[in-house]
Design an enzyme around this catalytic site. Sequence first.
Site, PDB file in Angstrom:
ATOM      1  N   ASP A  97      22.481  26.203 -10.603  1.00 28.80           N
ATOM      2  CA  ASP A  97      23.133  24.902 -10.810  1.00 28.80           C
ATOM      3  C   ASP A  97      23.234  24.243  -9.442  1.00 28.80           C
ATOM      4  O   ASP A  97      23.956  24.725  -8.568  1.00 28.80           O
ATOM      5  CB  ASP A  97      24.539  25.081 -11.387  1.00 28.80           C
ATOM      6  CG  ASP A  97      24.504  25.630 -12.810  1.00 28.80           C
ATOM      7  OD1 ASP A  97      23.454  25.531 -13.462  1.00 28.80           O
ATOM      8  OD2 ASP A  97      25.546  26.154 -13.266  1.00 28.80           O
ATOM      9  N   ASP A 141      24.551  25.394 -26.192  1.00 28.49           N
ATOM     10  CA  ASP A 141      25.724  25.875 -25.468  1.00 28.49           C
ATOM     11  C   ASP A 141      26.681  26.424 -26.514  1.00 28.49           C
ATOM     12  O   ASP A 141      27.049  25.725 -27.452  1.00 28.49           O
ATOM     13  CB  ASP A 141      26.406  24.723 -24.708  1.00 28.49           C
ATOM     14  CG  ASP A 141      25.541  24.239 -23.552  1.00 28.49           C
ATOM     15  OD1 ASP A 141      24.499  24.869 -23.280  1.00 28.49           O
ATOM     16  OD2 ASP A 141      25.893  23.225 -22.920  1.00 28.49           O
TER      17      ASP A 141
END
Lengths: 252, 207
Positions: free
Chosen positions: A130, A11
């Site tokens: 997600d 990330d």
Amino acid sequence: MLKIRIIPCLDVKDGKVVKGTKFINLKYAGDPVKQAQIYDKQGADELCFLDITASSDKRNILYNVVKKTAQKCFMPLTVGGGVRSIEDIRKLLLCGADKVSINTAAIKDPKLIKKSSSKFGNQCIVVAIDAKQIKKNKWEIYTHGGRKKTGIDAIKWAKKMENFGAGEILLTSMDKDGTKSGFDLKLTKKISNSVNIPVIASGGVGNIQHLIDGIKIGKASAVLAASIFHYGKYTLRQVKNKMKEKGIAVRI
Amino acid sequence: MKIALIDYGSGNIQSAYKALELVSNYKKKISVISNSKDLLKVDKIILPGVGAFADCMKGLKSISGMIDILNEIVLEKKKPFLGICVGMQLLATEGKEKGNHKGLGWIAGKVIKIKKKNRIKIPHMGWNTVKIISKHPILKRKKFESYFVHSYNFVCKDKKNILATCNYQQNITAIVGKENIIGTQFHPEKSQKIGLEILKNFISWNY
């Protein structure tokens, strides 16, 4: 025989690696290019960068990170986060990404998936989902890094995205992400059995058994994890050896 | 020696370029070529390819004179040629992706959709074991793993043009070859050490 893929994910925020819990509380942790090289040497099967930089004027930092990584690591690289248009995709591919992962923009404009997959090939376009469980056997999609609910059913959406030309699904369970308690195996299995394209399981890995379960029970084609590799709990080599011992086809 | 990497607007040539620079120890000249005249001066040609068969063929054709000059230097002058992924598929007579499309026709055969068997996922994506079935100077190992990402398979008319295969509930053509021409379905520029080794061997291959 095709091997299961183990994908370390980084990330990236403002050009630095971070790792958060349940999409918030970000911790800073280093240089993405260096980290990518470490994973490359350890035998990662692919690399994934997720850019979580909020402001779009800092986008060039990401392009540089991708460029530098592609010059040093000769392995497949997926980049996602903030990809909104054909132009964004083209830029990332030109920097050296092989696949681009699209989430929020696909929900805003599903035709972007159609257009981009016919332009760059299905194999380039990864749709990131997600999902959060809302009741038994029902999962809903969230966007904007998990902040906005959409009311869209995750399984229906995965099938639609396959029809629109997605080459792969990157599936993250928001209930599990950052918890180190394992993948949402039911969700993973449901999606994996509903589509004919590969599914990458993501969110919740805390140990090697979780990765094994993602493949054996969740039926995923690939498993993605961040923190277990990042904080040096395991090397990719250790993970792969263990998985091989358990009868999973991995590349050693 | 001059090595040409053909740029015809097909996605990412950055990685192939960087990989070639690295394996030639930054000593040989790697040129990215997007016009046909520059191709006359090169010693070796690499044709990458990402996307659909027809789009790639269209991309090549859109460069004025490119197909004719390729035919001249590869078929007549026998300069070593490497096709990668769709760049390998374009060697076929015909591609069946989104309709029927003519390829370069250098190696007889068709490029057809991978057969959906036993719930396999398509695209065939990831690392698979490549088994060499016919010796070639640029292939030094008998078996190795490489990175594949494709949905179509090159079925050669003459089996002796298939130099290597891999298994995905069916035989997938991994490498084709004929005289000075070779093509890999997998991506050597994405296959870490083993892929770089193949590129290096191609650079030092004298046909």
